[in-house]
Design a protein around this motif. Structure first.
Motif, mmCIF file in Angstrom:
data_model
loop_
_atom_site.group_PDB
_atom_site.id
_atom_site.type_symbol
_atom_site.label_atom_id
_atom_site.label_comp_id
_atom_site.label_asym_id
_atom_site.label_seq_id
_atom_site.Cartn_x
_atom_site.Cartn_y
_atom_site.Cartn_z
ATOM 1 N N GLY A 183 0.305 -1.289 -0.218
ATOM 2 C CA GLY A 183 -0.175 0.210 -0.089
ATOM 3 C C GLY A 183 0.990 1.408 0.174
ATOM 4 N N ARG A 184 1.956 1.420 0.627
ATOM 5 C CA ARG A 184 2.695 2.524 0.669
ATOM 6 C C ARG A 184 3.541 2.295 0.042
ATOM 7 N NH1 ARG A 184 2.852 2.427 7.479
ATOM 8 N NH2 ARG A 184 0.277 3.370 7.774
ATOM 9 N N PHE A 185 4.353 1.689 -0.378
ATOM 10 C CA PHE A 185 5.594 1.591 -1.577
ATOM 11 C C PHE A 185 5.009 0.882 -2.775
ATOM 12 C CE2 PHE A 185 7.237 2.476 2.827
ATOM 13 C CZ PHE A 185 8.152 3.243 2.147
ATOM 14 N N LEU B 157 -11.915 0.300 5.937
ATOM 15 C CA LEU B 157 -11.196 1.499 6.214
ATOM 16 C C LEU B 157 -9.766 1.315 4.895
ATOM 17 C CD1 LEU B 157 -11.778 2.392 10.064
ATOM 18 C CD2 LEU B 157 -13.218 3.574 8.104
ATOM 19 N N THR B 158 -9.747 2.278 4.139
ATOM 20 C CA THR B 158 -8.984 2.325 3.041
ATOM 21 C C THR B 158 -7.855 3.227 3.225
ATOM 22 O OG1 THR B 158 -7.788 0.556 2.049
ATOM 23 C CG2 THR B 158 -9.643 2.355 1.208
ATOM 24 N N PRO B 159 -6.831 3.841 3.068
ATOM 25 C CA PRO B 159 -5.910 4.894 2.982
ATOM 26 C C PRO B 159 -6.462 5.174 1.797
ATOM 27 C CG PRO B 159 -3.948 3.610 4.457
ATOM 28 C CD PRO B 159 -6.091 2.637 3.403
ATOM 29 N N TRP B 160 -6.717 6.582 1.079
ATOM 30 C CA TRP B 160 -6.585 7.250 0.092
ATOM 31 C C TRP B 160 -6.117 6.946 -1.292
ATOM 32 C CZ3 TRP B 160 -9.248 8.752 -4.182
ATOM 33 C CH2 TRP B 160 -7.868 9.696 -4.837
ATOM 34 N N THR B 161 -4.899 7.050 -0.361
ATOM 35 C CA THR B 161 -3.320 6.768 -1.001
ATOM 36 C C THR B 161 -2.877 5.215 -1.550
ATOM 37 O OG1 THR B 161 -2.336 6.503 1.499
ATOM 38 C CG2 THR B 161 -1.952 8.617 -0.676
ATOM 39 N N TRP B 162 -3.539 4.561 -1.054
ATOM 40 C CA TRP B 162 -3.607 3.200 -1.524
ATOM 41 C C TRP B 162 -4.692 2.956 -2.939
ATOM 42 C CZ3 TRP B 162 -3.173 -1.272 3.298
ATOM 43 C CH2 TRP B 162 -1.901 -0.762 4.191
ATOM 44 N N GLN B 163 -4.304 3.472 -3.668
ATOM 45 C CA GLN B 163 -5.378 3.891 -5.128
ATOM 46 C C GLN B 163 -5.625 1.820 -5.408
ATOM 47 O OE1 GLN B 163 -6.773 6.446 -6.714
ATOM 48 N NE2 GLN B 163 -6.702 7.286 -4.903
ATOM 49 N N ARG B 164 -5.036 1.146 -5.255
ATOM 50 C CA ARG B 164 -5.733 -0.336 -5.519
ATOM 51 C C ARG B 164 -7.003 -0.174 -4.934
ATOM 52 N NH1 ARG B 164 -3.991 -5.630 -5.170
ATOM 53 N NH2 ARG B 164 -3.861 -6.794 -7.277
ATOM 54 N N ALA B 165 -6.348 -0.465 -3.672
ATOM 55 C CA ALA B 165 -8.199 -1.241 -2.680
ATOM 56 C C ALA B 165 -8.747 0.097 -3.287
ATOM 57 C CB ALA B 165 -7.393 -0.437 -1.434
ATOM 58 N N VAL B 166 -8.325 1.184 -3.769
ATOM 59 C CA VAL B 166 -10.194 2.423 -3.071
ATOM 60 C C VAL B 166 -10.405 2.074 -4.950
ATOM 61 C CG1 VAL B 166 -10.440 4.880 -4.471
ATOM 62 C CG2 VAL B 166 -8.137 4.011 -2.513
ATOM 63 N N ARG B 167 -9.818 1.696 -5.468
ATOM 64 C CA ARG B 167 -10.285 0.945 -7.099
ATOM 65 C C ARG B 167 -10.821 -0.108 -6.513
ATOM 66 N NH1 ARG B 167 -5.859 3.345 -8.556
ATOM 67 N NH2 ARG B 167 -4.304 1.165 -9.360
ATOM 68 N N LEU C 9 -4.382 16.566 2.827
ATOM 69 C CA LEU C 9 -4.279 16.213 4.003
ATOM 70 C C LEU C 9 -3.843 14.794 4.279
ATOM 71 C CD1 LEU C 9 -3.159 16.993 6.867
ATOM 72 C CD2 LEU C 9 -5.860 16.282 7.215
ATOM 73 N N PHE C 10 -3.624 14.145 2.566
ATOM 74 C CA PHE C 10 -3.711 12.442 3.208
ATOM 75 C C PHE C 10 -2.619 12.302 3.013
ATOM 76 C CE2 PHE C 10 -8.140 10.822 3.192
ATOM 77 C CZ PHE C 10 -8.748 11.408 4.871
ATOM 78 N N GLU C 11 -1.680 12.965 1.596
ATOM 79 C CA GLU C 11 -0.920 12.652 0.726
ATOM 80 C C GLU C 11 0.055 13.596 1.418
ATOM 81 O OE1 GLU C 11 -1.221 13.107 -3.338
ATOM 82 O OE2 GLU C 11 -3.471 12.261 -3.776
ATOM 83 N N ALA C 12 -0.484 14.389 2.167
ATOM 84 C CA ALA C 12 0.685 15.349 2.775
ATOM 85 C C ALA C 12 1.706 14.442 3.929
ATOM 86 C CB ALA C 12 0.145 16.831 3.215
ATOM 87 N N VAL C 13 0.302 14.249 4.807
ATOM 88 C CA VAL C 13 0.596 13.476 6.093
ATOM 89 C C VAL C 13 1.702 11.977 5.222
ATOM 90 C CG1 VAL C 13 0.106 11.170 7.247
ATOM 91 C CG2 VAL C 13 -1.374 13.484 7.528
ATOM 92 N N ASP C 14 1.738 10.965 4.215
ATOM 93 C CA ASP C 14 2.005 10.256 3.682
ATOM 94 C C ASP C 14 3.483 10.440 3.370
ATOM 95 O OD1 ASP C 14 0.124 8.439 4.786
ATOM 96 O OD2 ASP C 14 -0.512 7.283 2.403
ATOM 97 N N ASN C 15 3.038 11.527 2.799
ATOM 98 C CA ASN C 15 4.731 12.347 2.938
ATOM 99 C C ASN C 15 5.860 12.997 3.127
ATOM 100 O OD1 ASN C 15 4.463 11.936 -0.744
ATOM 101 N ND2 ASN C 15 3.284 14.020 -0.090
ATOM 102 N N SER C 16 5.202 13.072 4.412
ATOM 103 C CA SER C 16 5.915 13.633 5.740
ATOM 104 C C SER C 16 6.630 12.043 6.212
ATOM 105 C CB SER C 16 5.177 14.577 6.425
ATOM 106 O OG SER C 16 4.424 13.597 7.176
ATOM 107 N N PHE C 17 6.028 11.090 5.866
ATOM 108 C CA PHE C 17 6.793 9.494 6.122
ATOM 109 C C PHE C 17 7.605 8.969 5.624
ATOM 110 C CE2 PHE C 17 2.556 9.933 9.993
ATOM 111 C CZ PHE C 17 3.814 10.155 10.909
ATOM 112 N N GLY C 18 7.521 9.840 4.308
ATOM 113 C CA GLY C 18 8.506 9.059 3.424
ATOM 114 C C GLY C 18 7.897 8.001 2.245
ATOM 115 N N ASP D 295 5.917 6.436 -0.885
ATOM 116 C CA ASP D 295 5.514 6.211 -1.654
ATOM 117 C C ASP D 295 4.348 6.592 -2.346
ATOM 118 O OD1 ASP D 295 6.367 7.061 -4.626
ATOM 119 O OD2 ASP D 295 6.752 4.392 -5.072
ATOM 120 N N VAL D 296 4.024 8.408 -2.588
ATOM 121 C CA VAL D 296 2.631 8.269 -2.926
ATOM 122 C C VAL D 296 2.458 8.268 -4.297
ATOM 123 C CG1 VAL D 296 0.435 10.023 -2.707
ATOM 124 C CG2 VAL D 296 2.034 9.883 -1.056
ATOM 125 N N ARG D 297 1.496 7.589 -4.820
ATOM 126 C CA ARG D 297 1.028 7.112 -6.478
ATOM 127 C C ARG D 297 -0.151 7.633 -6.968
ATOM 128 N NH1 ARG D 297 5.251 2.379 -8.402
ATOM 129 N NH2 ARG D 297 7.058 2.675 -7.616
#
Length: 307
Positions: free
Chosen positions: A38-40, A144-154, A278-287, A289-291
């Motif tokens: 999900g994160r990388f 629940l799923t993070p917005w940045t986990w696009q595969r799960a969102v779709r 906000l979601f993407e800013a938080v994930d970016n702050s942790f390093g 890989d937001v796609r």
């Protein structure tokens, strides 16, 4: 809730996780593999490469390097299980107990081992869990799923799940009384409706207008506000998530529409735009890989710059 668990175990859909250390370690490795994916966007088989997975990713894929807890630690609230199919362990799942007062069955830690992907395992498990939950009086199911986990969102959108909100993550749900929705998205226009008695009822039409979203609700939408308020309440947010996943703008023209940006957890496109930033800013702050798709009109500020 415990009765729902028991039925799913008896049917062979899930299998209790033993207290054995080796089993718990493998289950936690699946959790870690899910975070890595999900994160990388890296797929690692936890069953074949557990030690390597931990050595490479345990610090990077968890927030601030916090080690994952033991799967049984919160069993009063969430119970871990193996996801099974035809007697074979194919992944993991965790189910809520209702101890926190939630009326819906909440699913978490849903993960399918790479060797068993592409067989409809996760979708079948969710549908069965939802069916058993409703048969035992629960109004439905949520995940629940993070917005940045696009595969799960779709994936959840493809199951025609509704979006109930996005306070800390996207909340997907099936509920009693909610019909299947129907979303069609082209390059520049999209429609949202519901399927009732095999017939689609058109409710919203959207279009790209530069970095603004064109948005027209049908008269039938107003009728739904009185007849079936859940459809009218969750429809805009569900449509907005589907549009965002395809890179549509979310900010609508007009002062009245812009004013709604102040409610990031509400089911309106502007609220979703604010939440995405906000979601993407938080994930970016942790390093991480937001796609995720770039949404026209979103500022994409750094976390410390968001007011």
């Amino acid at each position: 809730m415990r009765a729902i668990h028991a039925v799913l175990v008896a049917e062979g859909a899930i299998e209790p996780l033993a207290m054995d250390d080796a089993e718990a370690r493998l289950w936690t490795d699946c959790e870690l593999a899910s975070l890595v994916e999900g994160r990388f966007s890296e797929r690692v088989d936890p069953a074949a490469r557990g030690a390597e997975l931990r050595a490479t990713w345990e610090v990077r894929a968890t927030r601030d390097g916090v080690q994952l807890g033991a799967p049984h630690a919160g069993a009063r609230y969430v119970v871990p299980y193996w996801l099974t199919q035809e007697g074979c362990r194919v992944g993991t799942i965790a189910l809520s107990t209702g101890a926190l007062g939630g009326a819906q069955l909440e699913v978490s830690s849903l993960y399918v081992l790479p060797a068993h992907r592409g067989r409809g395992v996760a979708g079948a498990a969710l549908r069965r869990a939802d069916g058993v939950a409703r048969a035992h009086g629960a109004p439905g199911l949520r995940v629940l799923t993070p917005w940045t986990w696009q595969r799960a969102v779709r994936f959840y959108l493809g199951l025609r799940m509704w979006v109930a909100g996005w306070a800390h993550a996207l909340e997907f749900t099936w509920r009693r009384g909610l019909p299947a929705h129907d979303i069609e998205i082209g390059d520049s226009e999209a429609t949202f409706g519901v399927v009732v008695d095999g017939r689609k009822e058109h409710l919203i039409r959207a279009s790209r207008d530069g970095d603004r979203l064109g948005w027209v609700e049908s008269p039938r939408m107003e009728a739904y506000r009185g007849e079936r308020p859940d459809v009218a309440r969750l429809g805009p947010g569900t449509f907005a998530v589907a549009l965002a996943a395809r890179g549509f703008p979310l900010l609508r023209a007009g002062d009245r529409r812009r004013a709604r940006r102040g409610a990031p957890c509400a089911g309106e496109p502007e609220g979703l735009a604010r939440a995405i930033e906000l979601f993407e800013a938080v994930d970016n702050s942790f390093g991480f890989d937001v796609r995720a798709p770039r949404i026209p009109g979103v500022l994409y500020r750094a976390y410390d710059d968001i007011d």
